[in-house]
Design an enzyme around this catalytic site. Structure first.
Site, PDB file in Angstrom:
ATOM      1  CG  HIS A 105      -4.491   4.849  -2.405  1.00 54.35           C
ATOM      2  ND1 HIS A 105      -5.407   4.146  -3.165  1.00 54.35           N
ATOM      3  CD2 HIS A 105      -4.195   4.070  -1.339  1.00 54.35           C
ATOM      4  CE1 HIS A 105      -5.664   2.992  -2.573  1.00 54.35           C
ATOM      5  NE2 HIS A 105      -4.950   2.911  -1.479  1.00 54.35           N
ATOM      6  NE  ARG A 125       3.579  -0.771  14.268  1.00 50.70           N
ATOM      7  CZ  ARG A 125       3.978   0.277  13.535  1.00 50.70           C
ATOM      8  NH1 ARG A 125       3.643   0.350  12.247  1.00 50.70           N
ATOM      9  NH2 ARG A 125       4.709   1.234  14.072  1.00 50.70           N
ATOM     10  NE  ARG A 159      -7.883  -5.538  -2.095  1.00 49.92           N
ATOM     11  CZ  ARG A 159      -8.052  -4.447  -2.829  1.00 49.92           C
ATOM     12  NH1 ARG A 159      -7.062  -3.569  -2.926  1.00 49.92           N
ATOM     13  NH2 ARG A 159      -9.187  -4.218  -3.460  1.00 49.92           N
ATOM     14  CG  HIS A 202      -1.038  12.878   2.384  1.00 52.03           C
ATOM     15  ND1 HIS A 202      -2.280  13.150   1.840  1.00 52.03           N
ATOM     16  CD2 HIS A 202      -1.196  11.753   3.136  1.00 52.03           C
ATOM     17  CE1 HIS A 202      -3.146  12.231   2.248  1.00 52.03           C
ATOM     18  NE2 HIS A 202      -2.517  11.372   3.033  1.00 52.03           N
ATOM     19  CB  SER A 212      -0.905   0.005   1.234  1.00 52.56           C
ATOM     20  OG  SER A 212      -1.754   1.140   1.235  1.00 52.56           O
TER      21      SER A 212
END
Length: 314
Positions: free
Chosen positions: A115, A265, A119, A105, A101
């Site tokens: 972005h 996490r 997956r 910014h 991922s």
């Protein structure tokens, strides 16, 4: 169905993990080449139950105010609800997954936020059920039409065919939409889920193509815009648009929900959030400003590529 495979699910996860780790290294290196003032920090987390993660993060740079390139190789006893919306019969099955991922910014309002996510899931049943997902999107604060066209040209080239680009673009327009604002998060790109078409190798190669076209397009746009001087009004506008970004990630995004539901996490789950954002009541940019003109592009179904030639299937 094509997604029912008898080959070793462990080997599939390992193959895709190696691809994603390699892609992570490439993206980190190419983003660092754009950032003169700081480097990414690298962390490694091992959990014998949940798997392995390697988050790379950058903060307070001259070009990038915040960036994260996150790799995970996870396993679990039960697939979270957010991962089984389209195939609820797989809920509560043990699974293995690997993902990369990326979120950036920028500091300059003329450089867009971006972005990317890729997956791979394997669900362990009598035979292994696997699928790929992911895509990339661009969230400019001030829209430059030539940047948007370049972005979608790369998206088109990443795909097997023009029809696939059209399908994935439509998916992206539908997904990255804020219904409570009745506006798109940005100018879109590609989005796909539950991808099992063709063979495992062909799906894997598509993900590699998406990742490589993503970083090539983005570094070109950053180089075009990073030297532009900006005003305080433009910076305020960027922070307001970041607020829209945060609204989407916290209220709508399935990836955020999956991360929370699966016990990942939390620092990594929320790494996509901007370092600063603003919510200004009733804010409207100056009339006839480039910011005001950009609003017309924050909607689905904008055609950024004209005369799209048919691609030869890969």
């Amino acid at each position: 169905p094509s997604y029912l495979m008898s080959a070793s699910s462990t080997s599939k996860v390992q193959i895709v993990s190696e691809l994603f780790e390699s892609l992570q290294a490439v993206i980190v290196g190419r983003l660092e080449a754009l950032e003169p003032s700081t480097k990414f920090t690298h962390e490694h987390f091992h959990d014998s139950v949940r798997g392995f993660s390697h988050p790379c993060t950058l903060a307070e740079g001259k070009v990038f105010e915040k960036a994260a390139v996150l790799f995970t190789n996870a396993k679990g006893e039960k697939l979270p609800q957010a991962a089984t919306l389209n195939r609820p019969h797989l809920a509560n099955q043990p699974f293995a997954a690997t993902a990369i991922s990326v979120i950036v910014h920028p500091r300059n309002p003329h450089v867009p936020t971006t972005h990317m996510n890729l997956r791979f899931f394997v669900v362990h049943e009598t035979t292994s059920v696997w699928h790929f997902g992911g895509g990339f999107d661009l969230t400019p604060h001030i829209v430059y039409e030539d940047d948007a066209r370049l972005w979608h040209q790369h998206a088109h080239e990443a795909c097997w065919s023009s029809s696939q680009y059209s399908e994935f673009k439509r998916n992206c327009d539908d997904y990255f939409y804020l219904p409570h604002r009745q506006e798109s998060r940005g100018i879109g790109g590609l989005f796909f889920d539950d991808l099992t078409l063709k063979s495992f190798d062909q799906c894997k190669n598509l993900c590699a193509s998406v990742g490589n076209h993503f970083i090539s397009a983005y570094e070109t746009i950053v180089n075009r815009r990073k030297g532009i001087t900006w005003t305080s009004e433009e910076e305020e506008w960027m922070l307001i648009r970041r607020g829209r970004y945060a609204e989407f990630n916290l209220a709508i995004d399935r990836g955020t929900k999956y991360g929370i539901q699966s016990g990942r996490r939390i620092e990594s789950v929320l790494a996509s959030l901007p370092p600063r954002a603003r919510w200004v009541y009733g804010h409207k940019p100056s009339e006839d400003s480039e910011m005001s003109k950009s609003l017309k592009y924050f909607k689905p179904n904008v055609n950024w590529i004209s005369n799209v030639d048919n691609l030869v299937d890969k």
